[in-house]
Design a protein around this motif. Sequence first.
Motif, short mmCIF file in Angstrom:
data_model
loop_
_atom_site.label_atom_id
_atom_site.label_comp_id
_atom_site.label_asym_id
_atom_site.label_seq_id
_atom_site.Cartn_x
_atom_site.Cartn_y
_atom_site.Cartn_z
N GLN A 70 0.80 -1.23 0.00
CA GLN A 70 0.00 0.00 0.00
C GLN A 70 0.83 1.28 0.00
OE1 GLN A 70 -0.77 -2.57 2.49
NE2 GLN A 70 -1.96 -3.38 0.79
N ILE A 71 2.13 1.17 0.30
CA ILE A 71 2.96 2.37 0.41
C ILE A 71 4.28 2.17 -0.33
CG2 ILE A 71 4.24 3.89 2.00
CD1 ILE A 71 2.21 3.15 4.15
N VAL A 72 4.70 3.19 -1.07
CA VAL A 72 6.06 3.25 -1.63
C VAL A 72 6.82 4.28 -0.81
CG1 VAL A 72 7.48 3.93 -3.60
CG2 VAL A 72 5.44 2.55 -3.97
N LEU A 73 7.91 3.82 -0.18
CA LEU A 73 8.67 4.67 0.72
C LEU A 73 10.07 4.91 0.14
CD1 LEU A 73 8.57 6.03 3.54
CD2 LEU A 73 9.52 3.91 4.48
N CYS A 74 10.43 6.20 -0.03
CA CYS A 74 11.75 6.58 -0.56
C CYS A 74 12.37 7.63 0.35
CB CYS A 74 11.64 7.17 -1.96
SG CYS A 74 11.09 6.02 -3.22
N LYS A 75 13.70 7.74 0.31
CA LYS A 75 14.36 8.80 1.09
C LYS A 75 13.98 10.17 0.55
CE LYS A 75 18.78 10.63 2.55
NZ LYS A 75 18.52 11.97 2.04
N SER A 76 13.97 10.29 -0.81
CA SER A 76 13.57 11.54 -1.44
C SER A 76 12.90 11.22 -2.76
CB SER A 76 14.77 12.46 -1.66
OG SER A 76 15.66 11.89 -2.58
N GLN A 77 12.18 12.17 -3.29
CA GLN A 77 11.49 11.97 -4.57
C GLN A 77 12.49 11.73 -5.69
OE1 GLN A 77 7.94 14.42 -5.43
NE2 GLN A 77 8.90 14.90 -7.39
N SER A 78 13.70 12.32 -5.57
CA SER A 78 14.72 12.16 -6.61
C SER A 78 15.23 10.72 -6.66
CB SER A 78 15.88 13.12 -6.37
OG SER A 78 16.56 12.80 -5.17
N ARG A 79 15.16 9.99 -5.50
CA ARG A 79 15.55 8.58 -5.51
C ARG A 79 14.56 7.77 -6.35
NH1 ARG A 79 20.17 8.69 -5.42
NH2 ARG A 79 19.72 10.89 -5.79
N PHE A 80 13.29 8.14 -6.31
CA PHE A 80 12.26 7.45 -7.10
C PHE A 80 12.45 7.77 -8.58
CE2 PHE A 80 8.02 7.33 -9.08
CZ PHE A 80 7.63 6.03 -8.77
N PHE A 95 -0.57 5.57 -9.20
CA PHE A 95 -0.56 5.17 -7.79
C PHE A 95 -1.91 5.39 -7.11
CE2 PHE A 95 4.30 5.21 -6.75
CZ PHE A 95 4.47 4.17 -7.63
N PRO A 96 -2.55 6.56 -7.29
CA PRO A 96 -3.88 6.74 -6.68
C PRO A 96 -4.89 5.70 -7.19
CG PRO A 96 -2.99 8.85 -7.35
CD PRO A 96 -2.09 7.80 -7.93
N ILE A 97 -4.81 5.34 -8.46
CA ILE A 97 -5.74 4.33 -9.02
C ILE A 97 -5.49 2.97 -8.38
CG2 ILE A 97 -6.41 3.12 -11.14
CD1 ILE A 97 -5.69 5.67 -12.68
N TRP A 98 -4.20 2.65 -8.16
CA TRP A 98 -3.85 1.35 -7.57
C TRP A 98 -3.97 1.34 -6.05
CZ3 TRP A 98 1.32 1.10 -10.74
CH2 TRP A 98 1.02 0.84 -12.10
N GLY A 99 -4.29 2.49 -5.46
CA GLY A 99 -4.39 2.58 -4.00
C GLY A 99 -3.03 2.61 -3.33
N ILE A 100 -2.03 3.20 -3.99
CA ILE A 100 -0.67 3.26 -3.46
C ILE A 100 -0.39 4.66 -2.94
CG2 ILE A 100 1.78 3.04 -4.01
CD1 ILE A 100 0.39 0.39 -4.11
N ARG A 101 0.13 4.73 -1.74
CA ARG A 101 0.54 6.00 -1.11
C ARG A 101 2.04 6.17 -1.31
NH1 ARG A 101 0.14 6.72 5.46
NH2 ARG A 101 1.07 8.83 5.65
N THR A 111 1.58 11.69 -0.47
CA THR A 111 0.39 11.87 -1.31
C THR A 111 -0.91 11.80 -0.52
OG1 THR A 111 0.45 9.48 -1.80
CG2 THR A 111 1.50 10.95 -3.39
N GLU A 112 -0.85 11.36 0.75
CA GLU A 112 -2.06 11.30 1.56
C GLU A 112 -2.38 12.66 2.18
OE1 GLU A 112 -2.52 8.85 5.38
OE2 GLU A 112 -3.32 7.49 3.87
N VAL A 113 -1.37 13.53 2.19
CA VAL A 113 -1.56 14.87 2.75
C VAL A 113 -2.07 15.81 1.66
CG1 VAL A 113 -0.43 16.83 3.87
CG2 VAL A 113 0.28 14.49 4.42
N LYS A 114 -3.20 16.40 1.89
CA LYS A 114 -3.79 17.30 0.90
C LYS A 114 -2.98 18.58 0.79
CE LYS A 114 -8.54 15.62 1.34
NZ LYS A 114 -9.95 15.98 1.63
N GLY A 115 -2.99 19.18 -0.41
CA GLY A 115 -2.25 20.41 -0.64
C GLY A 115 -0.77 20.21 -0.83
N ASN A 116 -0.36 18.96 -0.99
CA ASN A 116 1.06 18.63 -1.12
C ASN A 116 1.49 18.43 -2.56
OD1 ASN A 116 3.51 16.53 -0.67
ND2 ASN A 116 3.21 17.76 1.17
N LYS A 117 0.53 18.39 -3.50
CA LYS A 117 0.82 18.03 -4.88
C LYS A 117 1.70 19.05 -5.57
CE LYS A 117 -1.34 16.74 -9.25
NZ LYS A 117 -2.61 16.50 -9.98
N LYS A 118 1.40 20.36 -5.39
CA LYS A 118 2.19 21.39 -6.06
C LYS A 118 3.64 21.34 -5.61
CE LYS A 118 -1.39 24.78 -7.19
NZ LYS A 118 -2.54 23.90 -6.88
#
Length: 508
Positions: A70-80, A95-101, A111-118
């Motif tokens: 259910q969760i993909v955990l990385c040190k930073s977004q640049s690692r992903f 990820f939202p379609i697959w239910g992945i945070r 991604t579970e925190v609102k207002g974080n997308k920008k």
Amino acid sequence: MYTRLSKEDEDKQQPESESIQNQKSLLTRYAVDHGWDIYSIFCDEDYSGVDSQRPDFNRMIEAAKQKKFQIVLCKSQSRFTRDMELVEKYIHGLFPIWGIRFIAVADNADTEVKGNKKARQINGLVNEWYLEDLSENVRMVFDLKRKEGKYIGGFPIYGYCKDPADKNHIIPDPEAAEVVRQIYQWSLEGHGRQNIAYMLNQRGIPNPTRYKAERGWTCNHPIKNDFGLWNKVTVGRILTNEMYTGVMIQGRRKKVSYKSKVIIDTPESEWYRVEGTHEPIIDRATFEAVQRGLKLRTRTDGTGEAHLLSGLVKCADCGSTMSKCSNGKQTYLRCKLYADSGSQKLCTRHSVRLDQLIDLISERIRYYVQTYYRLAPNDIQPQKDTRREALEQEKKSLSAQLEKRSQALKTLYLDKVAGILSEGQFVELNQSFLQEKSRLERRLDSIKEELAEREQPQQQADLMERARELLKLETVPRELVVGLVEKIEVCEKDPETGRQEIRVTWRF
């Protein structure tokens, strides 16, 4: 959990927290602190963040698609990823379609925190800009080295190796350089590329890829067969490569962009060309003579050898090259346009006997050489013994291998005494080592004998006498004809007088 470390990070000497081990440690503590079970740790090492073909990255995406966590955990977004396109495709799209945070610890992105997308999108843009700037900086450094004539490739062309004292400088590899010289000599003598490849294979000389593999030089090109055979493409590439004259040529191909692995050819005007950067294997006069010979587009008669005047004889009226034909007794040259135009007969035969034309041209060349050329002692210098250099190199290598075999035999005996090896194992290994040692010793003895035969330098008087014999030109070499003759024009025979005019355009 997903971890990644790329070569650009290693080159920058990032702090320890950027290492794979520390990424794993950080993410494991974070998961345990939040009471999460770890499904798997996916890791890609030495892969760029813009590379979409990372093996563990794609295995993780496939597992996510099957909803195995259910969760993909990385040190930073640049690692992903550092590619904004992948950020949008997976983090904000699939990820939202697959239910992945998705969580990036150091970036405080979730991604579970609102207002974080920008913030994540801005972070994605910054990461991509960083990669673009890094690529541009690396390219600028490489271009500067190319302009200075420094070699920046992984493996030098066949015939050269990297200078142990300077990785940006190349030096001749004695054994391979000798093969290159032989290839050029055969070309000067009129042998075609296919015939040269055949002669190399007949002598058991391994092709460039096999040659590198036998010396343990890893390369990007897999060996296509187990025989290491030459072909006309490889020979042609060697015969047309100007780098053998000491000119450094780089930048002939380039990647489309830092985000693509596609490589395209660049125009010759954009190549980096620097004279005199390394020791030439082929002198400029020989190289240019070979290029003239190749441009003649010579044809063979099935023996693999072109006739002495091949490609040089033209029809005086239409300008087409004269082609060879035979009536079973004599060989003739005739106008190619006449032969190819069938019943239309767009030109006339212009037929001439090949042997008589060769005799005529050979006689004129002998006359000019013997009349205008005066041999001086300074013109005669002992030829550089490249064969000796190759033998000395091989002797050194064999001596080192024999020393290793001797040490291995001693170790083998000690292992037997210590009980590490059984009697049967010792006998089998000992016999194998002795056979290999014997083979190396026989080859070393053969090399020493040949080197001993080359000890006596040829005297200047002997060289002069040999040169005088050669200047008699009892047999005119093709390379001399190509060097002296621009073209030979054959006129149609006068039906009344039987006289046929031959016009020769000389290069001097």
